[in-house]
Design a protein around this motif. Structure first.
Motif, PDB file in Angstrom:
ATOM      1  N   PRO A  99     -61.700  92.781-105.477  1.00 28.48           N
ATOM      2  CA  PRO A  99     -62.666  93.550-106.261  1.00 28.48           C
ATOM      3  C   PRO A  99     -62.217  93.611-107.721  1.00 28.48           C
ATOM      4  CG  PRO A  99     -62.221  94.643-104.188  1.00 28.48           C
ATOM      5  CD  PRO A  99     -61.249  93.495-104.285  1.00 28.48           C
ATOM      6  N   ALA A 100     -63.206  93.558-108.635  1.00 30.98           N
ATOM      7  CA  ALA A 100     -62.889  93.369-110.048  1.00 30.98           C
ATOM      8  C   ALA A 100     -61.907  94.408-110.587  1.00 30.98           C
ATOM      9  CB  ALA A 100     -64.177  93.375-110.854  1.00 30.98           C
ATOM     10  N   SER A 101     -62.067  95.676-110.189  1.00 33.21           N
ATOM     11  CA  SER A 101     -61.168  96.692-110.756  1.00 33.21           C
ATOM     12  C   SER A 101     -59.734  96.489-110.266  1.00 33.21           C
ATOM     13  CB  SER A 101     -61.660  98.098-110.435  1.00 33.21           C
ATOM     14  OG  SER A 101     -61.832  98.234-109.049  1.00 33.21           O
ATOM     15  N   GLN A 102     -59.574  95.997-109.015  1.00 33.49           N
ATOM     16  CA  GLN A 102     -58.210  95.723-108.517  1.00 33.49           C
ATOM     17  C   GLN A 102     -57.607  94.517-109.227  1.00 33.49           C
ATOM     18  OE1 GLN A 102     -57.901  95.928-104.158  1.00 33.49           O
ATOM     19  NE2 GLN A 102     -59.506  97.465-104.140  1.00 33.49           N
ATOM     20  N   ALA A 103     -58.448  93.530-109.513  1.00 34.18           N
ATOM     21  CA  ALA A 103     -57.947  92.356-110.248  1.00 34.18           C
ATOM     22  C   ALA A 103     -57.507  92.769-111.652  1.00 34.18           C
ATOM     23  CB  ALA A 103     -59.036  91.290-110.320  1.00 34.18           C
ATOM     24  N   ARG A 104     -58.297  93.654-112.282  1.00 33.86           N
ATOM     25  CA  ARG A 104     -57.911  94.117-113.628  1.00 33.86           C
ATOM     26  C   ARG A 104     -56.608  94.903-113.575  1.00 33.86           C
ATOM     27  NH1 ARG A 104     -63.706  94.377-114.589  1.00 33.86           N
ATOM     28  NH2 ARG A 104     -63.862  96.474-113.755  1.00 33.86           N
ATOM     29  N   ALA A 105     -56.422  95.685-112.518  1.00 35.45           N
ATOM     30  CA  ALA A 105     -55.173  96.442-112.376  1.00 35.45           C
ATOM     31  C   ALA A 105     -53.985  95.486-112.213  1.00 35.45           C
ATOM     32  CB  ALA A 105     -55.263  97.388-111.177  1.00 35.45           C
ATOM     33  N   ASP A 106     -54.200  94.367-111.541  1.00 35.09           N
ATOM     34  CA  ASP A 106     -53.124  93.386-111.385  1.00 35.09           C
ATOM     35  C   ASP A 106     -52.737  92.768-112.729  1.00 35.09           C
ATOM     36  OD1 ASP A 106     -53.197  93.896-108.708  1.00 35.09           O
ATOM     37  OD2 ASP A 106     -53.687  91.850-108.080  1.00 35.09           O
ATOM     38  N   VAL A 107     -53.726  92.542-113.592  1.00 39.38           N
ATOM     39  CA  VAL A 107     -53.417  91.994-114.925  1.00 39.38           C
ATOM     40  C   VAL A 107     -52.545  92.983-115.691  1.00 39.38           C
ATOM     41  CG1 VAL A 107     -54.353  91.176-117.118  1.00 39.38           C
ATOM     42  CG2 VAL A 107     -55.627  90.757-115.003  1.00 39.38           C
ATOM     43  N   VAL A 108     -52.923  94.247-115.627  1.00 34.43           N
ATOM     44  CA  VAL A 108     -52.148  95.266-116.345  1.00 34.43           C
ATOM     45  C   VAL A 108     -50.723  95.322-115.780  1.00 34.43           C
ATOM     46  CG1 VAL A 108     -51.969  97.735-116.839  1.00 34.43           C
ATOM     47  CG2 VAL A 108     -54.196  96.589-116.957  1.00 34.43           C
ATOM     48  N   ALA A 109     -50.614  95.215-114.459  1.00 28.12           N
ATOM     49  CA  ALA A 109     -49.277  95.249-113.854  1.00 28.12           C
ATOM     50  C   ALA A 109     -48.449  94.044-114.310  1.00 28.12           C
ATOM     51  CB  ALA A 109     -49.395  95.263-112.325  1.00 28.12           C
ATOM     52  N   LEU A 110     -49.071  92.875-114.362  1.00 20.95           N
ATOM     53  CA  LEU A 110     -48.345  91.688-114.843  1.00 20.95           C
ATOM     54  C   LEU A 110     -47.829  91.933-116.259  1.00 20.95           C
ATOM     55  CD1 LEU A 110     -47.487  88.705-114.955  1.00 20.95           C
ATOM     56  CD2 LEU A 110     -49.877  88.094-115.390  1.00 20.95           C
ATOM     57  N   ALA A 111     -48.687  92.459-117.112  1.00 17.78           N
ATOM     58  CA  ALA A 111     -48.258  92.730-118.491  1.00 17.78           C
ATOM     59  C   ALA A 111     -47.138  93.765-118.523  1.00 17.78           C
ATOM     60  CB  ALA A 111     -49.449  93.207-119.321  1.00 17.78           C
ATOM     61  N   ARG A 112     -47.249  94.783-117.667  1.00 18.61           N
ATOM     62  CA  ARG A 112     -46.212  95.824-117.630  1.00 18.61           C
ATOM     63  C   ARG A 112     -44.852  95.253-117.200  1.00 18.61           C
ATOM     64  NH1 ARG A 112     -44.295  98.846-119.237  1.00 18.61           N
ATOM     65  NH2 ARG A 112     -43.701 100.395-117.697  1.00 18.61           N
ATOM     66  N   TYR A 113     -44.858  94.351-116.221  1.00 25.50           N
ATOM     67  CA  TYR A 113     -43.589  93.729-115.829  1.00 25.50           C
ATOM     68  C   TYR A 113     -42.981  92.994-117.025  1.00 25.50           C
ATOM     69  CZ  TYR A 113     -44.141  94.681-110.857  1.00 25.50           C
ATOM     70  OH  TYR A 113     -44.247  95.310-109.649  1.00 25.50           O
ATOM     71  N   LEU A 114     -43.821  92.257-117.728  1.00 26.76           N
ATOM     72  CA  LEU A 114     -43.296  91.481-118.861  1.00 26.76           C
ATOM     73  C   LEU A 114     -42.780  92.417-119.941  1.00 26.76           C
ATOM     74  CD1 LEU A 114     -46.098  88.781-118.804  1.00 26.76           C
ATOM     75  CD2 LEU A 114     -43.707  88.467-118.116  1.00 26.76           C
ATOM     76  N   GLU A 115     -43.502  93.516-120.181  1.00 23.20           N
ATOM     77  CA  GLU A 115     -43.036  94.492-121.181  1.00 23.20           C
ATOM     78  C   GLU A 115     -41.708  95.114-120.743  1.00 23.20           C
ATOM     79  OE1 GLU A 115     -46.263  97.261-121.166  1.00 23.20           O
ATOM     80  OE2 GLU A 115     -47.570  95.953-122.344  1.00 23.20           O
ATOM     81  N   PHE A 116     -41.647  95.489-119.466  1.00 26.55           N
ATOM     82  CA  PHE A 116     -40.431  96.140-118.972  1.00 26.55           C
ATOM     83  C   PHE A 116     -39.223  95.208-119.126  1.00 26.55           C
ATOM     84  CE2 PHE A 116     -37.266  96.998-115.729  1.00 26.55           C
ATOM     85  CZ  PHE A 116     -37.060  98.361-115.855  1.00 26.55           C
ATOM     86  N   TYR A 117     -39.389  93.968-118.671  1.00 29.70           N
ATOM     87  CA  TYR A 117     -38.241  93.054-118.717  1.00 29.70           C
ATOM     88  C   TYR A 117     -37.955  92.572-120.142  1.00 29.70           C
ATOM     89  CZ  TYR A 117     -37.949  93.511-113.748  1.00 29.70           C
ATOM     90  OH  TYR A 117     -37.791  94.049-112.500  1.00 29.70           O
ATOM     91  N   ALA A 118     -38.992  92.546-120.993  1.00 28.86           N
ATOM     92  CA  ALA A 118     -38.747  92.230-122.403  1.00 28.86           C
ATOM     93  C   ALA A 118     -37.822  93.286-123.018  1.00 28.86           C
ATOM     94  CB  ALA A 118     -40.062  92.183-123.169  1.00 28.86           C
ATOM     95  N   GLY A 119     -38.051  94.533-122.643  1.00 28.02           N
ATOM     96  CA  GLY A 119     -37.234  95.616-123.190  1.00 28.02           C
ATOM     97  C   GLY A 119     -35.869  95.720-122.542  1.00 28.02           C
ATOM     98  N   ALA A 120     -35.785  95.269-121.291  1.00 30.24           N
ATOM     99  CA  ALA A 120     -34.529  95.442-120.545  1.00 30.24           C
ATOM    100  C   ALA A 120     -33.520  94.331-120.820  1.00 30.24           C
ATOM    101  CB  ALA A 120     -34.836  95.485-119.040  1.00 30.24           C
ATOM    102  N   VAL A 121     -34.015  93.208-121.335  1.00 33.60           N
ATOM    103  CA  VAL A 121     -33.209  91.985-121.333  1.00 33.60           C
ATOM    104  C   VAL A 121     -31.879  92.150-122.082  1.00 33.60           C
ATOM    105  CG1 VAL A 121     -34.510  91.040-123.282  1.00 33.60           C
ATOM    106  CG2 VAL A 121     -33.338  89.497-121.754  1.00 33.60           C
ATOM    107  N   ASP A 122     -31.872  92.893-123.181  1.00 36.10           N
ATOM    108  CA  ASP A 122     -30.616  93.034-123.924  1.00 36.10           C
ATOM    109  C   ASP A 122     -29.911  94.355-123.611  1.00 36.10           C
ATOM    110  OD1 ASP A 122     -32.540  94.520-125.154  1.00 36.10           O
ATOM    111  OD2 ASP A 122     -32.277  93.669-127.158  1.00 36.10           O
ATOM    112  N   LYS A 123     -30.302  94.957-122.477  1.00 33.23           N
ATOM    113  CA  LYS A 123     -29.592  96.168-122.022  1.00 33.23           C
ATOM    114  C   LYS A 123     -28.889  95.905-120.704  1.00 33.23           C
ATOM    115  CE  LYS A 123     -32.890  98.000-124.836  1.00 33.23           C
ATOM    116  NZ  LYS A 123     -33.870  96.998-125.284  1.00 33.23           N
ATOM    117  N   LEU A 124     -28.734  94.657-120.367  1.00 29.06           N
ATOM    118  CA  LEU A 124     -28.099  94.278-119.104  1.00 29.06           C
ATOM    119  C   LEU A 124     -26.617  94.013-119.388  1.00 29.06           C
ATOM    120  CD1 LEU A 124     -28.666  93.513-116.111  1.00 29.06           C
ATOM    121  CD2 LEU A 124     -29.038  91.177-116.897  1.00 29.06           C
TER     122      LEU A 124
END
Ligand code: NAD
Length: 483
Positions: A99-124
């Motif tokens: 369903p379209a709203s679930q697909a849109r939520a998946d896009v946001v989640a994909l972006a959130r993962y990338l944001e999270f790991y972008a920020g975490a990368v130099d704190k490891l």
């Protein structure tokens, strides 16, 4: 990214090209059952080329980047994903039947993962270790090298985000084998990665059949770590293949996750979540709550309220954004139907079901969401993952019985408990066998920051959050003697 892109190409070493053997596979719209495109069918030669390209990138330009530079690329990719949110969601609606709203939520989640790991990368960080006085000892967290990612069809964007995002952040070069039923958003993701400037070979994508491209990736001796999400049977095969070249494996194999509803639960809050946790993505969710354990004092009330909610649920074409879309394939539909029919023949009681809208295309893979009772804890419907919109309700007398039923499957992925008794909450957290436990909630909206993974037959290793970064690195201990 320009759409429509050439979906029958794979990505190896920065080049988009057809499979070496020229073979393709159909792309089916689960809402209609009709083919609407082709994807490449990679074979062992393509996989070998992809793994070697990843190795070259790891030893070359990709491996030479500083952590913060990898972070910048991941952040840019996250922005590109959001800038293409509608296109990505549309692809998923058609490819997976979400369903379209679930697909849109998946896009946001994909972006959130990338944001999270972008920020975490130099704190490891590594650690310094107090040792003998004439030593300086520290640890380095280093990438494995080439990581292989075998992805299922149920949440392609989320699973690519959490596993590929973390692997890249940790400095690995990746080879992704998306599911044959759902490769389009992974291909689109890789196109965006190319456009934002990821070096050639850092990300390679080899769509194709599991027993062909997937098996070749799992068995490849130059793959240094494997991340697999899917069925138990294939997970075991992947682990065996990886063992032959002694590569570590992260397995995420689904579950039979319970929610425990005690007499003192806030039912107004619990009821909508009990249902949503079972029917989201038409139940094709590894962390779906397919068992609802309800204490006898509120059992009749809860069953009546659940049944009323079920009768209002509607399944239909994904683009109409109803409660449920179709299942991903005819094979999955047949499997779910078979499990329900067998359970009913064995004595399960149909408590309520929703409806498939009357004008749903006849070729689509629809099933009405189904609520079942009269199932014993040892019955197949209470033990095996259905992977469809099917929940069973099981009564319990007290906390001990609830825990025994909850822990009484071979799985251990997620558990939820609804109770206002603080002492019981803390006891349950310790007693429930699961990788995630939710109190008066379920799923925490996906929380990219929250480590996720199972025990028992749900698998091992953790994805999401910082734990994933640890999994995608290996520790080197350095002991420097002062001479
Ligand atoms: P699957 O395990 O067959 O497929 C998952 C991925 O593994 C796909 O990319 C597939 O191509 C690949 N694969 C298949 N055979 C392989 C092999 N021999 N070697 C390497 N890779 C291989 O899952 P499925 O057929 O898509 O679904 C079957 C059942 O698995 C579902 O009904 C459900 O119970 C479970 N499942 C669980 C999850 C989850 O998130 N845990 C996801 C999808 C499916």
């Amino acid at each position: 990214m320009t759409l429509p892109f050439e979906s029958d190409q794979l990505l190896v070493g920065g080049c988009w090209r057809r499979a070496a053997g020229g073979a393709t596979l159909p792309v089916e719209d689960p809402s209609t059952g009709l083919e609407f495109g082709r994807i490449a069918r990679a074979d062992a030669n393509d996989v070998d080329a992809a793994v070697r390209a990843a190795r070259a990138a790891f030893e070359g330009p990709w491996g030479a980047l500083a952590a913060f530079e990898r972070g910048r690329l991941l952040a840019a990719l996250g922005r590109a994903v959001l800038a293409h949110a509608e296109q990505l969601a549309d692809l998923e609606v058609r490819d997976v039947g979400k369903p379209a709203s679930q697909a849109r939520a998946d896009v946001v989640a994909l972006a959130r993962y990338l944001e999270f790991y972008a920020g975490a990368v130099d704190k490891l960080h590594g650690t310094t270790i107090p040792f003998l006085t004439d030593y300086t000892v520290y640890t380095l967290r280093e990438p494995h090298g080439v990581t292989g990612h075998i992805v299922p069809w149920n949440y392609p964007m989320q699973i690519v985000g959490r596993s590929v995002g973390a692997a890249l952040a940790a400095g690995n070069a990746v080879v992704v084998k998306p599911a044959e039923e759902a490769s389009l958003t992974t291909l689109a993701f890789a196109r965006l990665a190319t456009e934002v400037g990821f070096p050639a070979g850092a990300i390679n994508v080899v769509p194709g059949l599991g027993e062909e491209a997937g098996a070749a990736l799992a068995a490849h001796p130059l793959v240094n770590h494997l991340s697999f999400t899917g069925s138990v049977e294939v997970g075991i095969a992947v682990q065996i293949a990886a063992a032959r070249h002694v590569a570590p494996v992260t397995l995420e194999l689904g579950g039979k996750s319970p929610q425990l509803v005690f007499d003192d639960a806030d039912l107004d809050v619990a009821l909508p979540m009990l249902v949503r946790a079972g029917i989201q993505n038409a139940g094709q969710t590894c962390s779906a709550s397919s068992r609802l354990l309800v204490q006898r004092g509120v059992y009749d009330r809860v069953v009546d309220a659940l049944a009323a909610r079920y009768r209002a649920l509607r399944a239909g074409p994904a683009a109409r954004d109803l409660d449920l879309g179709p299942l991903v394939s005819g094979a999955q539909l047949a499997r779910v139907r078979r499990m329900v029919t067998t359970g009913l023949e064995a004595g399960a009681e149909l408590l309520a079901s929703g409806e498939v809208v009357a004008d749903a295309p006849p070729g689509g893979h629809y099933i009405a969401p189904t609520l079942l009772g009269g199932v014993a804890p040892a019955d197949p419907l209470a033990q095996e993952e259905v992977f469809g919109p099917v929940q069973v309700v099981l009564p319990f007398a007290d906390e001990d019985e609830a825990v025994a039923i909850a822990n009484g499957t071979r799985y251990g992925l997620v558990a939820g408990a609804w109770t206002r008794d603080a002492g019981r909450q803390h006891r349950l957290v310790r007693r429930l066998r699961a990788g995630q436990v939710f109190l008066n909630d379920y799923g925490a909206a996906g929380g990219v920051e929250l480590p996720f993974g199972g025990t028992g037959w749900s698998g091992h290793g953790r994805e999401k959050g910082f734990e994933a970064l640890y999994g995608f690195t290996t520790v080197k201990t350095v002991a420097a003697r002062h001479r």
